[in-house]
Design an enzyme around this catalytic site. Structure first.
Site, PDB file in Angstrom:
ATOM      1  N   GLN A  99       0.841  -1.209   0.000  1.00 50.49           N
ATOM      2  CA  GLN A  99       0.000   0.000   0.000  1.00 50.49           C
ATOM      3  C   GLN A  99       0.870   1.250   0.000  1.00 50.49           C
ATOM      4  O   GLN A  99       0.553   2.253  -0.633  1.00 50.49           O
ATOM      5  CB  GLN A  99      -0.945  -0.004   1.209  1.00 50.49           C
ATOM      6  CG  GLN A  99      -1.985   1.121   1.195  1.00 50.49           C
ATOM      7  CD  GLN A  99      -2.966   0.991   0.045  1.00 50.49           C
ATOM      8  OE1 GLN A  99      -3.281  -0.118  -0.384  1.00 50.49           O
ATOM      9  NE2 GLN A  99      -3.446   2.109  -0.465  1.00 50.49           N
ATOM     10  N   SER A 119      -6.073   1.512   4.523  1.00 52.20           N
ATOM     11  CA  SER A 119      -6.726   0.934   3.348  1.00 52.20           C
ATOM     12  C   SER A 119      -7.601  -0.255   3.697  1.00 52.20           C
ATOM     13  O   SER A 119      -7.187  -1.159   4.436  1.00 52.20           O
ATOM     14  CB  SER A 119      -5.667   0.478   2.335  1.00 52.20           C
ATOM     15  OG  SER A 119      -6.291  -0.187   1.250  1.00 52.20           O
ATOM     16  N   HIS A 148      -8.074  -2.468   1.680  1.00 52.95           N
ATOM     17  CA  HIS A 148      -7.398  -3.606   1.053  1.00 52.95           C
ATOM     18  C   HIS A 148      -6.503  -4.361   2.039  1.00 52.95           C
ATOM     19  O   HIS A 148      -6.306  -5.559   1.901  1.00 52.95           O
ATOM     20  CB  HIS A 148      -6.591  -3.144  -0.159  1.00 52.95           C
ATOM     21  CG  HIS A 148      -7.441  -2.836  -1.346  1.00 52.95           C
ATOM     22  ND1 HIS A 148      -8.022  -3.811  -2.113  1.00 52.95           N
ATOM     23  CD2 HIS A 148      -7.849  -1.650  -1.887  1.00 52.95           C
ATOM     24  CE1 HIS A 148      -8.737  -3.260  -3.081  1.00 52.95           C
ATOM     25  NE2 HIS A 148      -8.651  -1.937  -2.964  1.00 52.95           N
ATOM     26  N   ASP A 162     -10.948  -4.950  -5.846  1.00 52.53           N
ATOM     27  CA  ASP A 162     -11.262  -4.130  -7.018  1.00 52.53           C
ATOM     28  C   ASP A 162     -11.663  -5.068  -8.142  1.00 52.53           C
ATOM     29  O   ASP A 162     -10.906  -5.979  -8.488  1.00 52.53           O
ATOM     30  CB  ASP A 162     -10.049  -3.291  -7.423  1.00 52.53           C
ATOM     31  CG  ASP A 162      -9.661  -2.281  -6.361  1.00 52.53           C
ATOM     32  OD1 ASP A 162     -10.539  -1.864  -5.586  1.00 52.53           O
ATOM     33  OD2 ASP A 162      -8.463  -1.919  -6.298  1.00 52.53           O
ATOM     34  N   GLU A 189     -15.720   5.100  -6.670  1.00 57.14           N
ATOM     35  CA  GLU A 189     -14.926   3.964  -7.161  1.00 57.14           C
ATOM     36  C   GLU A 189     -15.878   2.813  -7.472  1.00 57.14           C
ATOM     37  O   GLU A 189     -16.139   1.964  -6.618  1.00 57.14           O
ATOM     38  CB  GLU A 189     -13.885   3.532  -6.113  1.00 57.14           C
ATOM     39  CG  GLU A 189     -12.795   4.572  -5.880  1.00 57.14           C
ATOM     40  CD  GLU A 189     -11.584   4.019  -5.128  1.00 57.14           C
ATOM     41  OE1 GLU A 189     -11.586   2.822  -4.791  1.00 57.14           O
ATOM     42  OE2 GLU A 189     -10.650   4.797  -4.886  1.00 57.14           O
ATOM     43  N   HIS A 201     -14.600  -0.815  -6.514  1.00 57.10           N
ATOM     44  CA  HIS A 201     -14.095  -1.196  -5.193  1.00 57.10           C
ATOM     45  C   HIS A 201     -15.230  -1.706  -4.297  1.00 57.10           C
ATOM     46  O   HIS A 201     -16.149  -0.951  -3.956  1.00 57.10           O
ATOM     47  CB  HIS A 201     -13.397  -0.002  -4.536  1.00 57.10           C
ATOM     48  CG  HIS A 201     -12.838  -0.283  -3.165  1.00 57.10           C
ATOM     49  ND1 HIS A 201     -11.493  -0.388  -2.904  1.00 57.10           N
ATOM     50  CD2 HIS A 201     -13.464  -0.500  -1.976  1.00 57.10           C
ATOM     51  CE1 HIS A 201     -11.309  -0.637  -1.612  1.00 57.10           C
ATOM     52  NE2 HIS A 201     -12.493  -0.718  -1.024  1.00 57.10           N
TER      53      HIS A 201
HETATM   54 ZN   LIG Z   1      -9.831  -0.692  -4.103  1.00 57.72          ZN
END
Ligand SMILES: [Zn+2]
Length: 280
Positions: A158, A184, A186, A193, A243, A246
């Protein structure tokens, strides 16, 4: 009274169904187990007694057992929103992952091999299983192949991603589109994503949200426990621009409740402050 009487009859019928299911299959479903524990002698023929019509004119006091009561409201405290291993963990620009530099989620697994995953990112087991179900549904319902463009990203990865955006866009621009390391979704192993084969889009701008797959995901991800984390109209809450690719795994119970209530961000659902920017 009529309702209570019907409920009692339905309960008896449900018990019978479960008993037959248990006898035939000995499966391990909760219904079968519940039926076994309710019925004291499962070897005897079950008898259904239909009570005679009640003659009294006085209202009856019918005891309501907890399991028959109207379901209470959704329990927002059922899981932690502060523990990064919880599927309800909320991470945003004001809520970093605790001890992020050392946090690695449990049970990371490879995605199912038939899901295109060009960079080989893993997810946590539950999120990976849900993604596989969602990918199957996308194929069956709209004939689209979902593609995993990103999944779990370690802290140091990241850091590289964020710094690359800073080099391109400056800090303010990077912060609108990429989390700083430790902030994040993630890194939780529960965010992905997603694009689709042939979408013609990248992880940039509204393009994917205008495609068949993007629109299907926005409307159906909740069925699989996924949430579109950064909707177009919630930048002031999430701190991120739209997004459409995401998605964050939060479990079907929560995603369904949010869908039913029409609430689209975790901050709003859990009554947390908006997180338009970093505190420090
Ligand atoms: Zn993402």
């Amino acid at each position: 009274m009529l309702t209570a009487g019907l409920a009692a009859i339905v309960l008896v019928i449900a018990g019978e169904t479960a008993l037959w299911g248990a006898t035939a299959q000995r499966n391990d479903s909760e219904a079968s187990i519940a039926a076994d524990s309710r019925l004291s002698d499962t070897s005897a023929p079950a008898q259904i007694t239909i009570p005679a019509p009640i003659q009294t004119s006085a209202p009856l006091a019918v005891p309501v057992e907890p399991e028959q009561a109207t379901p209470a409201g959704f329990n927002k405290s059922a899981r932690s929103i502060d523990d990064p291993t919880s599927i309800w963990f909320v991470v945003d620009k004001t809520r970093p992952i605790p001890d992020a530099a050392n946090y690695v989620p449990p049970d990371l697994v490879a995605l199912r091999s038939d899901i295109p995953n060009p960079y080989g990112y893993p997810l946590r087991q539950e999120a990976a299983d849900a993604l596989a179900s969602m990918a199957d549904a996308a194929t069956a319902e709209i004939g689209q192949q979902l593609v995993a463009q990103s999944g779990y990203r370690a802290y140091d990865i990241q850091e590289i991603v964020y710094n690359r955006y800073v080099a391109q866009l400056g800090v303010a621009g990077a912060d609108r589109t990429s989390a700083r390391p430790g902030y994040s979704e993630h890194q939780t192993g529960m965010a992905i994503d997603i694009l689709a084969t042939g979408s013609g889009c990248s992880l940039d701008g509204p393009c994917f949200g205008e495609t068949t797959a993007g629109q299907w995901l926005a409307a159906n991800a909740y069925r699989f426990g996924y949430l579109l984390s950064y909707p177009a109209d919630k930048t002031a809450v999430t701190g991120y621009e739209y997004e459409p690719w995401h998605f964050r795994y939060i479990g079907v119970d929560l995603s369904t409740e949010m869908h039913n209530e029409g609430v689209t961000t975790l901050e709003e659902f859990f009554g947390l402050p908006a997180a338009p920017g970093y505190l420090g």
